[in-house]
Design a protein around this motif. Sequence first.
Motif, PDB file in Angstrom:
ATOM      1  N   ASP A 160      -8.132  -3.525  -1.837  1.00  0.00           N
ATOM      2  CA  ASP A 160      -7.957  -4.214  -0.558  1.00  0.00           C
ATOM      3  C   ASP A 160      -9.111  -3.812   0.349  1.00  0.00           C
ATOM      4  OD1 ASP A 160      -7.248  -5.167   1.949  1.00  0.00           O
ATOM      5  OD2 ASP A 160      -5.155  -4.522   1.806  1.00  0.00           O
TER       6      ASP A 160
ATOM      7  N   ASP B  12      -3.539  -1.666  -5.950  1.00  0.00           N
ATOM      8  CA  ASP B  12      -3.056  -2.122  -4.647  1.00  0.00           C
ATOM      9  C   ASP B  12      -3.828  -3.380  -4.251  1.00  0.00           C
ATOM     10  OD1 ASP B  12      -1.734  -2.215  -2.208  1.00  0.00           O
ATOM     11  OD2 ASP B  12      -3.177  -0.894  -1.208  1.00  0.00           O
TER      12      ASP B  12
ATOM     13  N   THR C 168       0.830  -1.204   0.000  1.00  0.00           N
ATOM     14  CA  THR C 168       0.000   0.000   0.000  1.00  0.00           C
ATOM     15  C   THR C 168       0.867   1.258   0.000  1.00  0.00           C
ATOM     16  OG1 THR C 168      -1.753  -1.211   1.125  1.00  0.00           O
ATOM     17  CG2 THR C 168      -1.821   1.191   1.282  1.00  0.00           C
TER      18      THR C 168
HETATM   19 MG    MG Z   1      -1.903  -3.017   2.041  1.00  0.00          MG
END
Ligand code: MG
Length: 263
Positions: free
Chosen positions: A41, A128, A18
């Motif tokens: 995520d 991500d 991230t």
């Molecule tokens: Mg992460």
Amino acid sequence: MPLRVLVIANQKGGVGKTTTAINLGTALAAVGERVLLIDSDPQGNASTGLGVGRAQRTTTLYDVLIGGQPIADAVVKTALPGLDLIPGDADLSGVELELGHAPRRSFKLRDALEPVRRDGAYSYVLVDCPPSLNLLTVNALAAADAVLVPLQCEFFALEGLTQLVRTIDLVRGSLNPLLEIQGVVLTMYDRRNSLSEQVARDVRSHFGPAVYATVIPRNVRVSEAPSFGKPVLVYDLKCAGSQAYLKLAREVVQRERQRRVAA
Ligand code: MG
Ligand code: ADP
């Protein structure tokens, strides 16, 4: 220039995915690229880290993957010109179950990105990924041109990577034959710690030139920045972490340029 979709993946948690998504995205925008960051995520840390709180996440990646909403409807502008976000939130944890045996269940993200590939508004999409090899990660890999793997400089760094490489091979063999590895980036490097150096050496001997020359140092400014909802480049441009992410962005762009020349 054609869009490049780069997926930031490693099924291990806490390795800097991230942080790399946010700060590589910011650094790419800073060197003139137009970037769309997709937060895939359920933890939604990339969204939070970019200052996009829950209240601003009206339409999210979930609505795109499950509700069939056009991705354009989910775009949120960040404080940075050149960096937009598709927010993620806890709903995403239901994607695996909800897609069940839906047709093209692994291609939901790829299909959603079709108009983005066509219209040319962005030069890079960064995704991500969650810390697992679940359907969200498979969707990201199926939609990707290339994978960028963050690797934390710690003892078990190489463990688990075999599994990621196997998954990438599987995806190549079935869903996405052209999938490439953009590179491996060493994160949280501590030059006072001889283990960091040892891990860096091992990773380089294992992955050779796939490993970026740029190493991201462990830097407290990097870990402080998200609590202010800012990329570290905005929080403290001069710190070592910011400078490293700028260097990484140049290296990523350079690799893309070389790839195009070679093609
Ligand atoms: Mg992460
Ligand atoms: P992942 O997304 O892979 O789970 P994160 O990017 O969330 O990993 O990073 C895990 C933790 O490590 C976070 O608390 C983050 O702030 C911290 N971190 C990441 N990169 C650095 C760095 N270069 N220096 C210091 N802390 C870092």
